[in-house]
Design a protein around this motif. Structure first.
Motif, PDB file in Angstrom:
ATOM      1  N   ASN A  53     104.619  47.377  27.367  1.00  0.00           N
ATOM      2  CA  ASN A  53     103.441  47.181  28.160  1.00  0.00           C
ATOM      3  C   ASN A  53     103.586  46.085  28.806  1.00  0.00           C
ATOM      4  O   ASN A  53     102.570  44.945  29.999  1.00  0.00           O
ATOM      5  N   GLN A  56     101.034  46.505  32.414  1.00  0.00           N
ATOM      6  CA  GLN A  56      99.568  46.514  31.995  1.00  0.00           C
ATOM      7  C   GLN A  56      98.915  44.586  32.092  1.00  0.00           C
ATOM      8  O   GLN A  56      98.559  44.131  32.478  1.00  0.00           O
ATOM      9  N   LYS A  59      99.567  43.032  35.311  1.00  0.00           N
ATOM     10  CA  LYS A  59      98.139  43.422  36.500  1.00  0.00           C
ATOM     11  C   LYS A  59      97.291  42.582  35.310  1.00  0.00           C
ATOM     12  O   LYS A  59      96.040  42.499  36.538  1.00  0.00           O
TER      13      LYS A  59
END
Length: 63
Positions: A53, A56, A59
């Motif tokens: 993860n 993500q 981001k």
């Protein structure tokens, strides 16, 4: 940076020198305080972030 401050200091009057040194001191304190917050944040999220993860999360933080 110290050389740049010293060089700039030669062209300033006493009031401007004092103001410059005050601004530098305040900036240094702010960086120190921010560093503490960043270290605490890193320690807090370490258990949550993993290779699955991480992209993500990065981001999401950037947005």
């Amino acid at each position: 940076m110290i050389k740049a401050v010293a060089t700039g200091s030669l062209t300033l009057g006493q009031k401007q020198k004092a103001d410059t040194l005050d601004a530098l001191a305040n900036g240094y304190k702010a960086v120190g305080a921010l560093t503490i917050d960043i270290v605490q944040l890193i320690e807090e999220v370490k258990p949550v972030v993993n290779q699955g993860n991480k992209a993500q999360i990065v981001k999401a933080m950037q947005t």
